[in-house]
Scaffold this motif. Sequence first.
Motif, PDB file in Angstrom:
ATOM      1  N   PRO A  56       0.830  -1.273  -0.035  1.00 29.86           N
ATOM      2  CA  PRO A  56       0.013  -0.043  -0.028  1.00 29.86           C
ATOM      3  C   PRO A  56       0.899   1.202   0.072  1.00 29.86           C
ATOM      4  N   GLY A  57       2.250   1.051   0.272  1.00 33.51           N
ATOM      5  CA  GLY A  57       2.939   2.272   0.379  1.00 33.51           C
ATOM      6  C   GLY A  57       2.664   3.512   1.406  1.00 33.51           C
ATOM      7  N   THR A  58       3.196   4.562   1.081  1.00 33.51           N
ATOM      8  CA  THR A  58       3.306   5.633   2.315  1.00 33.51           C
ATOM      9  C   THR A  58       2.451   7.003   1.666  1.00 33.51           C
ATOM     10  N   ASP A  59       1.398   7.444   2.325  1.00 35.46           N
ATOM     11  CA  ASP A  59       0.849   8.662   1.816  1.00 35.46           C
ATOM     12  C   ASP A  59       1.688   9.850   2.247  1.00 35.46           C
ATOM     13  N   ARG A  60       1.951  10.859   1.134  1.00 36.05           N
ATOM     14  CA  ARG A  60       2.737  12.048   1.498  1.00 36.05           C
ATOM     15  C   ARG A  60       1.922  13.099   1.025  1.00 36.05           C
ATOM     16  N   VAL A  61       1.853  14.052   1.689  1.00 43.89           N
ATOM     17  CA  VAL A  61       1.190  15.493   1.599  1.00 43.89           C
ATOM     18  C   VAL A  61       2.187  16.267   0.885  1.00 43.89           C
ATOM     19  N   VAL A  62       1.720  16.734  -0.397  1.00 41.11           N
ATOM     20  CA  VAL A  62       2.689  17.669  -1.148  1.00 41.11           C
ATOM     21  C   VAL A  62       1.784  18.664  -1.516  1.00 41.11           C
ATOM     22  N   ARG A  63       2.487  19.924  -1.066  1.00 40.58           N
ATOM     23  CA  ARG A  63       1.801  21.470  -1.513  1.00 40.58           C
ATOM     24  C   ARG A  63       2.497  22.064  -2.719  1.00 40.58           C
ATOM     25  N   VAL A  64       1.894  22.224  -3.762  1.00 38.25           N
ATOM     26  CA  VAL A  64       2.260  23.038  -4.759  1.00 38.25           C
ATOM     27  C   VAL A  64       2.022  24.597  -4.824  1.00 38.25           C
ATOM     28  N   VAL A  65       2.640  25.578  -4.707  1.00 42.24           N
ATOM     29  CA  VAL A  65       2.457  26.908  -4.258  1.00 42.24           C
ATOM     30  C   VAL A  65       2.473  27.599  -5.848  1.00 42.24           C
ATOM     31  N   GLU A  66       1.574  28.311  -6.017  1.00 44.18           N
ATOM     32  CA  GLU A  66       1.231  29.292  -7.057  1.00 44.18           C
ATOM     33  C   GLU A  66       2.817  29.993  -7.371  1.00 44.18           C
ATOM     34  N   GLY A  67       3.007  29.490  -8.670  1.00 40.12           N
ATOM     35  CA  GLY A  67       4.433  30.031  -9.364  1.00 40.12           C
ATOM     36  C   GLY A  67       5.448  29.293  -8.783  1.00 40.12           C
ATOM     37  N   GLU A  68       5.338  28.021  -8.499  1.00 37.89           N
ATOM     38  CA  GLU A  68       6.388  27.159  -8.023  1.00 37.89           C
ATOM     39  C   GLU A  68       6.818  26.349  -9.409  1.00 37.89           C
ATOM     40  N   SER A  69       7.905  26.649  -9.776  1.00 37.62           N
ATOM     41  CA  SER A  69       8.380  25.820 -11.165  1.00 37.62           C
ATOM     42  C   SER A  69       8.385  24.114 -11.069  1.00 37.62           C
ATOM     43  N   GLU A  70       8.005  23.719 -12.377  1.00 37.82           N
ATOM     44  CA  GLU A  70       8.299  22.262 -12.475  1.00 37.82           C
ATOM     45  C   GLU A  70       9.587  21.631 -11.807  1.00 37.82           C
ATOM     46  N   ASN A  71      10.690  22.453 -12.052  1.00 31.36           N
ATOM     47  CA  ASN A  71      11.919  21.752 -11.394  1.00 31.36           C
ATOM     48  C   ASN A  71      12.032  21.744  -9.848  1.00 31.36           C
ATOM     49  N   GLU A  72      11.221  22.734  -9.193  1.00 32.38           N
ATOM     50  CA  GLU A  72      11.166  22.682  -7.563  1.00 32.38           C
ATOM     51  C   GLU A  72      10.195  21.677  -7.268  1.00 32.38           C
ATOM     52  N   VAL A  73       9.162  21.341  -8.034  1.00 31.26           N
ATOM     53  CA  VAL A  73       7.937  20.583  -7.676  1.00 31.26           C
ATOM     54  C   VAL A  73       8.915  19.166  -7.907  1.00 31.26           C
ATOM     55  N   PHE A  95       7.373  15.737 -21.938  1.00 34.12           N
ATOM     56  CA  PHE A  95       7.001  14.685 -23.133  1.00 34.12           C
ATOM     57  C   PHE A  95       5.323  14.576 -23.191  1.00 34.12           C
ATOM     58  N   TYR A  96       4.595  14.357 -22.017  1.00 36.29           N
ATOM     59  CA  TYR A  96       3.270  14.522 -21.898  1.00 36.29           C
ATOM     60  C   TYR A  96       2.479  15.580 -22.055  1.00 36.29           C
ATOM     61  N   ASP A  97       3.340  17.017 -22.007  1.00 33.48           N
ATOM     62  CA  ASP A  97       2.761  18.265 -21.893  1.00 33.48           C
ATOM     63  C   ASP A  97       1.751  18.556 -20.889  1.00 33.48           C
ATOM     64  N   TYR A  98       2.289  18.121 -19.719  1.00 33.32           N
ATOM     65  CA  TYR A  98       1.451  18.363 -18.461  1.00 33.32           C
ATOM     66  C   TYR A  98       1.742  19.774 -17.932  1.00 33.32           C
ATOM     67  N   GLU A  99       0.891  20.237 -17.090  1.00 32.71           N
ATOM     68  CA  GLU A  99       1.147  21.478 -16.500  1.00 32.71           C
ATOM     69  C   GLU A  99       0.682  21.094 -14.845  1.00 32.71           C
ATOM     70  N   ILE A 100       1.648  21.379 -14.016  1.00 23.25           N
ATOM     71  CA  ILE A 100       1.206  21.204 -12.665  1.00 23.25           C
ATOM     72  C   ILE A 100       0.376  22.373 -12.082  1.00 23.25           C
ATOM     73  N   GLN A 101      -0.819  21.957 -11.297  1.00 27.48           N
ATOM     74  CA  GLN A 101      -1.778  22.940 -10.996  1.00 27.48           C
ATOM     75  C   GLN A 101      -1.287  23.096  -9.388  1.00 27.48           C
ATOM     76  N   PRO A 102      -1.299  24.260  -8.849  1.00 20.98           N
ATOM     77  CA  PRO A 102      -1.193  24.627  -7.463  1.00 20.98           C
ATOM     78  C   PRO A 102      -2.157  24.152  -6.702  1.00 20.98           C
ATOM     79  N   GLY A 103      -1.752  23.854  -5.475  1.00 18.45           N
ATOM     80  CA  GLY A 103      -2.814  23.046  -4.701  1.00 18.45           C
ATOM     81  C   GLY A 103      -2.140  21.942  -3.469  1.00 18.45           C
ATOM     82  N   THR A 104      -2.923  21.387  -2.762  1.00 19.72           N
ATOM     83  CA  THR A 104      -2.531  20.294  -1.921  1.00 19.72           C
ATOM     84  C   THR A 104      -2.858  18.914  -2.310  1.00 19.72           C
ATOM     85  N   TYR A 105      -1.843  18.190  -2.257  1.00 20.41           N
ATOM     86  CA  TYR A 105      -2.230  16.999  -3.047  1.00 20.41           C
ATOM     87  C   TYR A 105      -1.591  15.809  -1.942  1.00 20.41           C
ATOM     88  N   THR A 106      -2.458  14.521  -1.849  1.00 19.97           N
ATOM     89  CA  THR A 106      -1.831  13.181  -0.943  1.00 19.97           C
ATOM     90  C   THR A 106      -1.421  12.368  -2.175  1.00 19.97           C
TER      91      THR A 106
END
Length: 130
Positions: A56-73, A95-106
Amino acid sequence: MSRMTKDINKITRVIIGISGRLILYAVILLLLVEGVSRGYEFGHEIFYATPMEAAPGTDRVVRVVEGESENEVAEDLQEMGLIDHALTFRFLIFFYDYEIQPGTYTLNTSMTSKEMLQILNTGPEEDTDD
């Protein structure tokens, strides 16, 4: 110089020349093997991504702040143990042309990097506690 000294110098130059070429060939071979193995590893991570841990792995809460670069994420996810290589993750974003949206993720360590990217691309789920 005597004839004997000239012959010894000639033989020494030939041996040094052959040794130099052998060392050069060995270095080229080592670089080639290293390049091929790293290229294979990189391609394997791109197309056959494996999770960091089994379910089942381990849950981690990730917070992406507005303006944070993809490299930082990518660096943050690597530091949290969610992905193995930040460079591979950044390549997947491109490669997949994704954009990381700001917010809090688990996110979970049993997710592949592509699964994480899909979640980060769609944005966080809103809590509807009314």
